[in-house]
Design a protein around this motif. Structure first.
Motif, PDB file in Angstrom:
ATOM      1  N   ARG A 246      -0.757 -24.191  17.278  1.00 53.99           N
ATOM      2  CA  ARG A 246      -0.520 -22.806  17.705  1.00 53.99           C
ATOM      3  C   ARG A 246       0.959 -22.491  17.903  1.00 53.99           C
ATOM      4  O   ARG A 246       1.386 -21.348  17.729  1.00 53.99           O
ATOM      5  N   ASN A 247       1.761 -23.504  18.260  1.00 52.72           N
ATOM      6  CA  ASN A 247       3.191 -23.247  18.458  1.00 52.72           C
ATOM      7  C   ASN A 247       3.923 -22.983  17.153  1.00 52.72           C
ATOM      8  O   ASN A 247       5.064 -22.485  17.167  1.00 52.72           O
ATOM      9  N   CYS A 248       3.285 -23.323  16.029  1.00 52.93           N
ATOM     10  CA  CYS A 248       3.876 -23.056  14.714  1.00 52.93           C
ATOM     11  C   CYS A 248       3.257 -21.832  14.051  1.00 52.93           C
ATOM     12  O   CYS A 248       3.612 -21.502  12.922  1.00 52.93           O
ATOM     13  N   LEU A 249       2.313 -21.176  14.749  1.00 56.68           N
ATOM     14  CA  LEU A 249       1.524 -20.097  14.148  1.00 56.68           C
ATOM     15  C   LEU A 249       1.977 -18.738  14.673  1.00 56.68           C
ATOM     16  O   LEU A 249       2.076 -18.538  15.882  1.00 56.68           O
ATOM     17  N   SER A 250       2.230 -17.803  13.752  1.00 55.13           N
ATOM     18  CA  SER A 250       2.617 -16.439  14.116  1.00 55.13           C
ATOM     19  C   SER A 250       1.728 -15.443  13.386  1.00 55.13           C
ATOM     20  O   SER A 250       1.343 -15.675  12.241  1.00 55.13           O
ATOM     21  N   GLY A 251       1.436 -14.340  14.034  1.00 54.49           N
ATOM     22  CA  GLY A 251       0.724 -13.242  13.381  1.00 54.49           C
ATOM     23  C   GLY A 251       1.686 -12.108  13.098  1.00 54.49           C
ATOM     24  O   GLY A 251       2.235 -11.510  14.033  1.00 54.49           O
ATOM     25  N   ILE A 252       1.928 -11.844  11.819  1.00 60.07           N
ATOM     26  CA  ILE A 252       2.858 -10.780  11.415  1.00 60.07           C
ATOM     27  C   ILE A 252       2.073  -9.754  10.620  1.00 60.07           C
ATOM     28  O   ILE A 252       1.543 -10.055   9.546  1.00 60.07           O
ATOM     29  N   LEU A 253       2.019  -8.554  11.124  1.00 55.28           N
ATOM     30  CA  LEU A 253       1.225  -7.507  10.493  1.00 55.28           C
ATOM     31  C   LEU A 253       1.784  -7.152   9.116  1.00 55.28           C
ATOM     32  O   LEU A 253       2.993  -6.981   8.953  1.00 55.28           O
ATOM     33  N   ASN A 254       0.889  -7.083   8.134  1.00 58.24           N
ATOM     34  CA  ASN A 254       1.313  -6.598   6.817  1.00 58.24           C
ATOM     35  C   ASN A 254       1.808  -5.158   6.922  1.00 58.24           C
ATOM     36  O   ASN A 254       1.330  -4.381   7.753  1.00 58.24           O
ATOM     37  N   GLY A 255       2.709  -4.802   6.032  1.00 58.13           N
ATOM     38  CA  GLY A 255       3.097  -3.409   5.882  1.00 58.13           C
ATOM     39  C   GLY A 255       2.408  -2.820   4.665  1.00 58.13           C
ATOM     40  O   GLY A 255       1.563  -3.454   4.032  1.00 58.13           O
ATOM     41  N   ILE A 256       2.762  -1.600   4.335  1.00 59.79           N
ATOM     42  CA  ILE A 256       2.272  -0.968   3.116  1.00 59.79           C
ATOM     43  C   ILE A 256       3.473  -0.384   2.371  1.00 59.79           C
ATOM     44  O   ILE A 256       4.545  -0.195   2.932  1.00 59.79           O
ATOM     45  N   ASP A 257       3.258  -0.099   1.101  1.00 59.63           N
ATOM     46  CA  ASP A 257       4.290   0.528   0.281  1.00 59.63           C
ATOM     47  C   ASP A 257       4.286   2.021   0.600  1.00 59.63           C
ATOM     48  O   ASP A 257       3.459   2.785   0.095  1.00 59.63           O
ATOM     49  N   THR A 258       5.202   2.450   1.451  1.00 61.45           N
ATOM     50  CA  THR A 258       5.204   3.836   1.904  1.00 61.45           C
ATOM     51  C   THR A 258       5.747   4.797   0.856  1.00 61.45           C
ATOM     52  O   THR A 258       5.627   6.010   1.017  1.00 61.45           O
ATOM     53  N   GLY A 259       6.334   4.260  -0.218  1.00 60.33           N
ATOM     54  CA  GLY A 259       6.724   5.120  -1.328  1.00 60.33           C
ATOM     55  C   GLY A 259       5.539   5.418  -2.220  1.00 60.33           C
ATOM     56  O   GLY A 259       5.335   6.564  -2.662  1.00 60.33           O
ATOM     57  N   LEU A 260       4.723   4.390  -2.458  1.00 60.88           N
ATOM     58  CA  LEU A 260       3.538   4.552  -3.302  1.00 60.88           C
ATOM     59  C   LEU A 260       2.451   5.341  -2.586  1.00 60.88           C
ATOM     60  O   LEU A 260       1.760   6.163  -3.192  1.00 60.88           O
ATOM     61  N   TRP A 261       2.290   5.087  -1.285  1.00 58.22           N
ATOM     62  CA  TRP A 261       1.246   5.748  -0.501  1.00 58.22           C
ATOM     63  C   TRP A 261       1.889   6.814   0.388  1.00 58.22           C
ATOM     64  O   TRP A 261       2.174   6.580   1.549  1.00 58.22           O
ATOM     65  N   ASN A 262       2.119   7.968  -0.194  1.00 58.89           N
ATOM     66  CA  ASN A 262       2.773   9.077   0.510  1.00 58.89           C
ATOM     67  C   ASN A 262       2.184  10.387   0.006  1.00 58.89           C
ATOM     68  O   ASN A 262       2.429  10.774  -1.144  1.00 58.89           O
ATOM     69  N   PRO A 263       1.382  11.071   0.804  1.00 63.68           N
ATOM     70  CA  PRO A 263       0.728  12.287   0.312  1.00 63.68           C
ATOM     71  C   PRO A 263       1.697  13.414  -0.040  1.00 63.68           C
ATOM     72  O   PRO A 263       1.321  14.348  -0.752  1.00 63.68           O
ATOM     73  N   ALA A 264       2.933  13.319   0.441  1.00 61.36           N
ATOM     74  CA  ALA A 264       3.914  14.367   0.119  1.00 61.36           C
ATOM     75  C   ALA A 264       4.468  14.233  -1.289  1.00 61.36           C
ATOM     76  O   ALA A 264       5.002  15.208  -1.850  1.00 61.36           O
ATOM     77  N   THR A 265       4.339  13.047  -1.886  1.00 59.61           N
ATOM     78  CA  THR A 265       4.918  12.819  -3.219  1.00 59.61           C
ATOM     79  C   THR A 265       3.934  12.209  -4.199  1.00 59.61           C
ATOM     80  O   THR A 265       4.279  11.973  -5.354  1.00 59.61           O
ATOM     81  N   ASP A 266       2.707  11.923  -3.771  1.00 58.14           N
ATOM     82  CA  ASP A 266       1.732  11.186  -4.571  1.00 58.14           C
ATOM     83  C   ASP A 266       1.349  11.957  -5.837  1.00 58.14           C
ATOM     84  O   ASP A 266       0.759  13.039  -5.759  1.00 58.14           O
ATOM     85  N   PRO A 267       1.649  11.423  -7.031  1.00 65.29           N
ATOM     86  CA  PRO A 267       1.306  12.134  -8.273  1.00 65.29           C
ATOM     87  C   PRO A 267      -0.169  12.022  -8.650  1.00 65.29           C
ATOM     88  O   PRO A 267      -0.618  12.689  -9.587  1.00 65.29           O
ATOM     89  N   LEU A 268      -0.927  11.193  -7.936  1.00 64.81           N
ATOM     90  CA  LEU A 268      -2.320  10.943  -8.292  1.00 64.81           C
ATOM     91  C   LEU A 268      -3.307  11.831  -7.542  1.00 64.81           C
ATOM     92  O   LEU A 268      -4.512  11.738  -7.776  1.00 64.81           O
ATOM     93  N   ILE A 269      -2.824  12.676  -6.649  1.00 58.19           N
ATOM     94  CA  ILE A 269      -3.729  13.529  -5.881  1.00 58.19           C
ATOM     95  C   ILE A 269      -3.625  14.971  -6.365  1.00 58.19           C
ATOM     96  O   ILE A 269      -2.692  15.351  -7.079  1.00 58.19           O
ATOM     97  N   ALA A 270      -4.592  15.783  -5.968  1.00 64.00           N
ATOM     98  CA  ALA A 270      -4.677  17.157  -6.493  1.00 64.00           C
ATOM     99  C   ALA A 270      -3.697  18.107  -5.832  1.00 64.00           C
ATOM    100  O   ALA A 270      -3.205  19.052  -6.471  1.00 64.00           O
ATOM    101  N   GLY A 271      -3.406  17.892  -4.565  1.00 68.33           N
ATOM    102  CA  GLY A 271      -2.477  18.762  -3.851  1.00 68.33           C
ATOM    103  C   GLY A 271      -1.673  17.962  -2.855  1.00 68.33           C
ATOM    104  O   GLY A 271      -2.241  17.258  -2.014  1.00 68.33           O
TER     105      GLY A 271
END
Length: 488
Positions: A246-271
């Motif tokens: 346990r002293n060698c174990l860390s939990g690091i939360l994954n991130g996401i690609d905020t450029g790819l997943w952005n509703p303000a710029t997403d080319p794959l959505i309708a609006g």
């Protein structure tokens, strides 16, 4: 050594968009890119599957490896990912040039030579991290991911001379890479490693146990999951080893690609829309209903799932409550694939409720984006979830998740209560008990809140303003690399 000077070999079995079956592919693309942005020098090591080499037409050979043990000869090709991170593709046609997926054939059965396929990946990762590396570039840390690269720390532990430090990341402890003991010799491992304090696991060889036993540090993909795997049932037989380390174990939360997943710029959505223009989200709901042949019904909530169909994901609970969910009334959009029985049951549900339920078997990137933008709420009733990414995508798209309090879901979704609404932290609906009844209660709570437009808007905006980018997590990895590289 300063973190910004560090050389990192990121060994992985998949990397989006070249090859991806789940979250590991996304992490393998995004984390090295985030490390590069911080000034580190990462390189990705990836098997040269047929589709990978087809997408790297300009790669050049940088090393050759002779046949050894039961491994065929191979060579190393250098290219780069779309984000500009150097990529090392391990080219071995006998092991990787075939139709099907990275782990299974076209019939969905595991490749019978997976031990050799990923043993070679681990062996080359270790070789590049040793004094015998054929490259002029040598890593300070070999970062191994899941069982497919778990033998690398063992190979390095038994190698002569100076070696890189090793870090093993667990993306999902349920998959451990367990093989018959005769593979110890076939993989060129020394006989003395096959003990309970080595790679032996109940009389068999475990790739993941090797990584957890021999790596200099261990990480997993969320803080809560790091705690959960130190005991039953989520330790899957390795809880004792993880608790001991346990002293060698860390939990690091994954991130996401905020450029790819952005509703303000997403080319794959309708609006397109943002937190200040959430009214435009309705354009996507209407477009999603049209695409899926659902009734145009803005007055009912639309719940959605994008997932692998496995018991882990709790989708049998969703099937159990489907009649009550649809009677609210509500609609349901499903995208995913996996266990044949679940596929059949979701298909049947859609056939019997044509205007209320849509089931799409497979994966469609464009549809996945449209679902995040067009759904009102997103369902993630997982029995366990090491991290999960869709709950973060959903919050970014103003689509509050309904999630069980486990692993990364517990770390990223804040339950909607009077107190969390008052302090501006509420971002979804969380339930504790692993049951269909608890899921149904959360769904009903979400549907009731959805009808309170002002509260729902506040909930959406809270989620959309949260920072799920990779930079904070990349900095934590960089700090661990620096500690490992500075140890003698």
């Amino acid at each position: 050594m300063k973190a910004s000077q560090l050389r990192i070999l990121f060994a992985t079995s998949e990397c989006a968009p070249l090859v991806k079956t789940g979250g590991l592919g996304d992490v393998s693309a995004a984390l090295p890119a985030a490390l590069k942005a911080l000034g580190l020098d990462p390189r990705i090591l990836l098997p040269g599957y047929r589709p990978v080499l087809a997408q790297l037409p300009k790669c050049r050979e940088v090393a050759r490896f002779a046949a050894t043990a039961d491994f065929p000869a191979a060579r190393l090709l250098q290219g780069q990912t779309p984000s500009g991170v150097p990529l090392l593709a391990l080219d071995c046609s006998e092991l990787y040039d075939r139709a099907g997926g990275p782990y299974q054939n076209e019939a969905g059965r595991d490749w019978t030579d997976n031990a050799l396929r990923f043993g070679l990946l681990s062996r080359v990762a270790a070789l590049l991290g040793s004094a015998d590396s054929p490259l002029g570039w040598q890593p300070d840390v070999v970062h191994c991911n899941d069982w497919q690269t778990g033998l690398a720390p063992a190979y390095l532990r038994y190698a002569a001379g100076a070696r890189a430090a090793t870090l093993q990341t667990i993306h999902n402890l349920a998959y451990q890479g367990i093989f018959e003991p005769q593979f110890v010799a076939a993989l060129g491992l020394p006989p003395e490693c096959f003990t309970p304090d080595g790679v032996e696991y109940y009389g068999k060889l475990s790739f993941l146990k090797s990584g957890l036993q021999f790596a200099d540090a261990i990480t997993t993909v969320s803080p809560t999951y790091a705690l959960e795997i130190q005991s039953e049932p989520l330790g899957f037989g390795l809880q004792g080893l993880l608790a001991a380390r346990r002293n060698c174990l860390s939990g690091i939360l994954n991130g996401i690609d905020t450029g790819l997943w952005n509703p303000a710029t997403d080319p794959l959505i309708a609006g397109r829309y943002d937190a200040d223009t959430l009214g435009a989200k309705a354009i996507n709901k209407s477009a999603l209903q049209r695409r899926l042949d659902l009734a145009q019904a803005p007055e009912v909530p639309l719940f959605a799932v994008v997932s692998r169909f496995t018991q882990q994901k709790g989708l049998d609970w969703l099937l159990a409550i489907a009649p009550q969910l649809l009677a609210l009334p509500a609609q349901l959009a499903i995208l995913g694939s996996g266990e044949p029985q679940l596929e059949r049951r979701f298909r049947a549900l859609a056939q019997s409720h044509a205007e209320q339920v849509s089931t799409t078997i497979g994966f469609d990137e464009t549809l996945a984006h449209l679902i995040e933008a067009g759904a009102d709420a997103f369902l993630m009733p997982s029995r366990f979830e090491p991290c999960g990414m869709n709950q973060m995508y959903s919050q970014r798209y103003g689509t509050p998740p309904i999630a069980r309090a486990t692993g990364g879901l517990a770390d990223t979704v804040l339950d909607c209560t009077a107190a969390t609404l008052a302090d501006g932290s509420a971002s979804g609906f969380v339930f504790q008990e692993p049951s269909a009844e608890a899921l149904l209660a959360a769904v009903k709570r979400a549907a009731g809140t959805w009808r309170d437009r002002a509260t729902w808007r506040a909930l959406q905006r809270n989620g959309m303003t949260r920072d799920f980018s990779w930079e904070p997590s990349a900095r934590r990895y960089a700090a661990i690399y620096a500690l490992l590289a500075n140890k003698p």
